[in-house]
Design a protein around this motif. Structure first.
Motif, PDB file in Angstrom:
ATOM      1  N   TYR A 268       1.377  -0.584  -0.384  1.00  0.00           N
ATOM      2  CA  TYR A 268       0.104  -0.123   0.150  1.00  0.00           C
ATOM      3  C   TYR A 268       0.884   0.980  -0.218  1.00  0.00           C
ATOM      4  O   TYR A 268       2.081   1.061   0.870  1.00  0.00           O
ATOM      5  N   GLY A 269       0.389   2.218  -0.688  1.00  0.00           N
ATOM      6  CA  GLY A 269       0.970   3.252  -0.647  1.00  0.00           C
ATOM      7  C   GLY A 269       0.391   4.806  -0.944  1.00  0.00           C
ATOM      8  O   GLY A 269      -0.947   4.693  -0.953  1.00  0.00           O
ATOM      9  N   SER A 306      11.345   5.251  -8.630  1.00  0.00           N
ATOM     10  CA  SER A 306      11.492   6.113  -7.899  1.00  0.00           C
ATOM     11  C   SER A 306       9.965   6.683  -8.212  1.00  0.00           C
ATOM     12  O   SER A 306       8.905   7.314  -8.979  1.00  0.00           O
ATOM     13  N   VAL A 307       9.436   7.636  -6.763  1.00  0.00           N
ATOM     14  CA  VAL A 307       8.392   8.492  -6.871  1.00  0.00           C
ATOM     15  C   VAL A 307       8.994   9.883  -6.670  1.00  0.00           C
ATOM     16  O   VAL A 307       9.371  10.900  -7.111  1.00  0.00           O
ATOM     17  N   LYS A 308       7.341  10.524  -7.254  1.00  0.00           N
ATOM     18  CA  LYS A 308       7.188  11.553  -7.408  1.00  0.00           C
ATOM     19  C   LYS A 308       6.734  12.679  -6.677  1.00  0.00           C
ATOM     20  O   LYS A 308       6.795  13.983  -6.441  1.00  0.00           O
ATOM     21  N   PHE A 309       6.655  12.578  -5.624  1.00  0.00           N
ATOM     22  CA  PHE A 309       6.450  13.260  -4.164  1.00  0.00           C
ATOM     23  C   PHE A 309       6.652  12.159  -2.807  1.00  0.00           C
ATOM     24  O   PHE A 309       7.123  11.179  -3.069  1.00  0.00           O
ATOM     25  N   HIS A 337     -17.562 -23.324   9.009  1.00  0.00           N
ATOM     26  CA  HIS A 337     -17.984 -22.792   7.327  1.00  0.00           C
ATOM     27  C   HIS A 337     -16.340 -22.821   7.149  1.00  0.00           C
ATOM     28  O   HIS A 337     -16.337 -23.300   5.862  1.00  0.00           O
ATOM     29  N   HIS A 338     -15.498 -21.936   7.733  1.00  0.00           N
ATOM     30  CA  HIS A 338     -13.991 -22.391   7.693  1.00  0.00           C
ATOM     31  C   HIS A 338     -13.280 -21.116   8.352  1.00  0.00           C
ATOM     32  O   HIS A 338     -14.200 -20.349   9.757  1.00  0.00           O
ATOM     33  N   GLU A 339     -12.147 -20.960   8.444  1.00  0.00           N
ATOM     34  CA  GLU A 339     -11.128 -20.314   9.516  1.00  0.00           C
ATOM     35  C   GLU A 339     -10.342 -19.636   8.516  1.00  0.00           C
ATOM     36  O   GLU A 339      -9.441 -19.572   7.865  1.00  0.00           O
ATOM     37  N   ARG A 340     -10.429 -17.863   8.685  1.00  0.00           N
ATOM     38  CA  ARG A 340      -9.952 -17.087   8.274  1.00  0.00           C
ATOM     39  C   ARG A 340      -8.433 -17.315   8.941  1.00  0.00           C
ATOM     40  O   ARG A 340      -8.135 -17.794  10.668  1.00  0.00           O
ATOM     41  N   ILE A 341      -7.344 -16.563   9.067  1.00  0.00           N
ATOM     42  CA  ILE A 341      -6.366 -16.107   9.500  1.00  0.00           C
ATOM     43  C   ILE A 341      -6.265 -14.417   9.029  1.00  0.00           C
ATOM     44  O   ILE A 341      -6.202 -13.965   8.426  1.00  0.00           O
ATOM     45  N   ALA A 342      -5.603 -14.358  10.826  1.00  0.00           N
ATOM     46  CA  ALA A 342      -5.877 -13.204  10.835  1.00  0.00           C
ATOM     47  C   ALA A 342      -4.744 -11.501  10.296  1.00  0.00           C
ATOM     48  O   ALA A 342      -3.473 -12.570  10.196  1.00  0.00           O
ATOM     49  N   ALA A 343      -5.305 -11.153   9.881  1.00  0.00           N
ATOM     50  CA  ALA A 343      -4.354  -9.926   8.662  1.00  0.00           C
ATOM     51  C   ALA A 343      -3.174  -8.861   9.896  1.00  0.00           C
ATOM     52  O   ALA A 343      -3.420  -9.058  11.055  1.00  0.00           O
ATOM     53  N   VAL A 344      -2.614  -9.150   9.233  1.00  0.00           N
ATOM     54  CA  VAL A 344      -0.980  -8.532   9.511  1.00  0.00           C
ATOM     55  C   VAL A 344      -0.096  -7.424   8.617  1.00  0.00           C
ATOM     56  O   VAL A 344      -0.181  -8.109   7.432  1.00  0.00           O
ATOM     57  N   THR A 345       0.004  -5.882   9.812  1.00  0.00           N
ATOM     58  CA  THR A 345      -0.064  -4.546   8.440  1.00  0.00           C
ATOM     59  C   THR A 345       1.661  -4.832   9.392  1.00  0.00           C
ATOM     60  O   THR A 345       1.968  -4.472  10.439  1.00  0.00           O
ATOM     61  N   SER A 346       2.144  -3.987   8.120  1.00  0.00           N
ATOM     62  CA  SER A 346       4.205  -3.825   8.924  1.00  0.00           C
ATOM     63  C   SER A 346       4.121  -1.979   9.764  1.00  0.00           C
ATOM     64  O   SER A 346       2.733  -1.453   9.346  1.00  0.00           O
ATOM     65  N   ASN A 347       5.454  -2.538   9.630  1.00  0.00           N
ATOM     66  CA  ASN A 347       5.898  -0.771  10.113  1.00  0.00           C
ATOM     67  C   ASN A 347       5.847   0.040   8.534  1.00  0.00           C
ATOM     68  O   ASN A 347       5.506  -0.695   7.527  1.00  0.00           O
ATOM     69  N   GLN A 348       5.778   1.413   8.271  1.00  0.00           N
ATOM     70  CA  GLN A 348       5.351   1.790   7.128  1.00  0.00           C
ATOM     71  C   GLN A 348       7.109   2.352   6.899  1.00  0.00           C
ATOM     72  O   GLN A 348       8.057   3.141   8.126  1.00  0.00           O
ATOM     73  N   VAL A 349       7.467   2.450   5.408  1.00  0.00           N
ATOM     74  CA  VAL A 349       8.623   2.986   5.376  1.00  0.00           C
ATOM     75  C   VAL A 349       7.970   4.719   4.358  1.00  0.00           C
ATOM     76  O   VAL A 349       7.424   4.464   3.707  1.00  0.00           O
ATOM     77  N   LYS A 350       8.882   6.049   4.435  1.00  0.00           N
ATOM     78  CA  LYS A 350       8.496   7.286   3.833  1.00  0.00           C
ATOM     79  C   LYS A 350      10.123   7.526   3.153  1.00  0.00           C
ATOM     80  O   LYS A 350      11.009   6.837   2.901  1.00  0.00           O
ATOM     81  N   VAL A 351       9.924   7.304   1.895  1.00  0.00           N
ATOM     82  CA  VAL A 351      10.213   7.150   0.305  1.00  0.00           C
ATOM     83  C   VAL A 351      10.152   8.390   0.421  1.00  0.00           C
ATOM     84  O   VAL A 351       8.765   9.444  -0.194  1.00  0.00           O
ATOM     85  N   LEU A 352      11.599   9.235   0.142  1.00  0.00           N
ATOM     86  CA  LEU A 352      11.042  11.470  -0.813  1.00  0.00           C
ATOM     87  C   LEU A 352      11.437  10.909  -2.684  1.00  0.00           C
ATOM     88  O   LEU A 352      12.402   9.905  -3.158  1.00  0.00           O
TER      89      LEU A 352
END
Length: 360
Positions: A268-269, A306-309, A337-352
Motif C-alpha cells: 500500500y502507498g 522512483s516516486v514523484k512526491f 464454515h472456514h477459518e480466516r488467518i488474522a491480517a498483519v500490517t507492517s511498519n511504514q517506510v517513507k520514500v522521498l
C-alpha cells in the motif's frame, strides 16, 4: 499449535466501504474476521471484530463470539466507559431494501437500565446476570439503534452474545427498526484483551444462528461456526534497500503455526502516513502492488520506480483462509464454515522524491 496449514486466498471485498452484491437466496455464509493491534506474546491488544454475511442470505438471529483459550480479559470498566468504535451496514427491508450505514461508539452499559435488562433476558435465558454488558451505540438520521453485547467470563473463555431482532416482522411486534437486516459490522474493543504468553496458534470462534426466513423464529439447524486463527507471535517487517534504479522494499512475514509459502503480500502507498488498513484504521492510501509468492522463509522483495512526491509505504498480509481443523474452541458441535488467518500490517517506510542530479 497448527503447523504448515495450507492457505487459500479469498477473493472479493471484505471492508465496509466497498459495495456488496450477490444473487438472491444466497446460502447462509457468516464470516468472523478478527484482527489485533498487537501479536506479541503477553501484550495488551485492541481487538477488531468484523462480521460479514451476504445481504441476501437468511437474517442472523444470534451471534456468540468466543475469545481464544489463553487470552486474559479485563471486564471491570465502569458503565459509560467508551471502549471502541462501531460501523454497521444493514439492508432496510422496510425502506425498499436500501443499504444503510450506521456508526457510533462501543460503550459499557448500565446493567440497571430497564431496556438493557429486558434485552439481556430475551437474548440469554440461561443467566440472570452477566460479567458486563457492552452496547454498540449506532445511529442513523438522528435515531439510535443500540445493540447490546452480553459479555461473560466462563472458565478460560470470554463469551460475547449478540441477539438481533427479525427484519421480517413489524417493529411493533418486536421486529427490527427500519426492517434492518445486519450484513456487516466492524467494531473495536480496547483496554480489554491481553494476548496469551505462549507461542502458538489461537482461535477466535463465532457461532451464528439464522432466522427461519420471513419469521421471528430462530433456525438452530442452520447454525454455523466461523473462526479466525491468530498466530502468537506474528510480524510483518518492511525496510528500504538500495537499488540501481528506483528503490526496493524488503521484509519478512512470520506467523506462529502458519507456513507462509505461496502467500502474496500486498503493498500500500499514499501521501499520508498509515496507507494500509489495520485493526483500527481503514488506511489512508491504496494498494499499489503485490509481491511474488513467498518462499517458506516468508521473505519478500518489491522493486519500485522512483516516486514523484514523498510517499509512505506499508505491506499487509490479508484475506487468507484455511479449512477448520479440529473441534470447535467453543466446545459446541457446530459445522465450521472456514477459518480466516488474522491480517498483519507492517511498519511504514517513507520514500522521498530523488534529488535532481547536478550537472558539471
Amino acid at each position: 499449535m497448527k503447523k504448515s496449514i495450507r492457505l487459500a486466498l479469498l477473493s472479493g471485498a471484505c471492508f465496509l466501504g466497498l459495495a456488496v452484491a450477490a444473487p438472491a437466496f444466497s446460502a447462509y455464509d457468516p464470516e468472523l474476521i478478527m484482527e489485533q493491534t498487537s501479536y506479541k506474546l503477553g501484550a495488551a491488544t485492541t481487538a477488531d471484530v468484523f462480521i460479514a454475511i451476504d445481504p441476501d442470505a437468511d437474517p442472523t438471529a444470534k451471534l456468540t463470539i468466543f475469545s481464544p483459550v489463553g487470552y486474559s480479559a479485563n471486564l471491570t470498566a465502569a458503565p459509560g466507559t467508551k471502549i471502541g468504535k462501531v460501523v454497521a451496514r444493514v439492508k432496510a427491508k422496510a425502506l425498499g431494501g436500501a443499504l444503510l450505514t450506521l456508526a457510533g461508539d462501543v460503550v459499557v452499559a448500565n446493567p440497571l437500565d430497564p431496556t438493557i435488562q429486558m434485552a439481556a433476558a430475551q437474548c440469554d435465558k440461561t443467566r440472570t446476570s452477566h460479567t458486563t454488558i457492552w452496547v454498540l451505540n449506532t445511529s442513523l438520521q438522528g435515531q439510535t439503534v443500540a445493540i447490546p453485547v452480553l459479555v461473560d467470563q466462563v472458565g478460560p473463555l470470554v463469551l460475547q452474545q449478540v441477539c438481533l431482532p427479525s427484519p421480517d416482522v413489524p417493529e411493533g411486534s418486536g421486529g427490527a427498526k427500519f426492517g434492518a437486516q445486519l450484513f456487516a459490522a466492524d467494531f473495536t474493543i480496547k483496554n480489554v484483551f491481553t494476548n496469551a504468553g505462549t507461542n502458538g496458534g489461537y482461535e477466535w470462534s463465532g457461532i451464528f444462528t439464522p432466522y427461519t426466513p420471513g419469521t421471528a423464529t430462530p433456525n438452530p439447524a442452520g447454525t454455523l461456526e466461523a473462526r479466525t486463527l491468530v498466530g502468537l507471535p506474528s510480524s510483518l517487517t518492511l525496510k528500504r534497500v538500495a537499488a540501481k534504479r528506483g528503490f526496493k522494499l524488503t521484509g519478512q512475514l512470520k506467523i506462529a503455526g502458519v507456513d507462509p509459502k505461496g502467500v502474496r503480500i500486498d503493498l500500500y502507498g499514499g501521501k499520508k502516513g498509515g496507507p494500509a488498513p489495520n485493526a483500527v484504521s481503514g488506511g489512508t492510501g491504496k494498494r499499489v502492488a503485490s509481491s511474488a509468492r513467498l518462499p517458506a522463509s516468508g521473505k519478500y522483495t518489491l522493486a519500485r520506480p522512483s516516486v514523484k512526491f514523498a510517499t509512505f509505504f506499508q505491506t499487509r498480509f490479508e484475506n487468507y483462509t484455511t479449512k477448520c481443523i479440529g473441534a470447535s474452541p467453543s466446545g459446541l458441535p457446530v459445522p465450521c464454515h472456514h477459518e480466516r488467518i488474522a491480517a498483519v500490517t507492517s511498519n511504514q517506510v517513507k520514500v522521498l522524491k530523488p534529488k535532481p542530479k547536478k550537472h558539471r
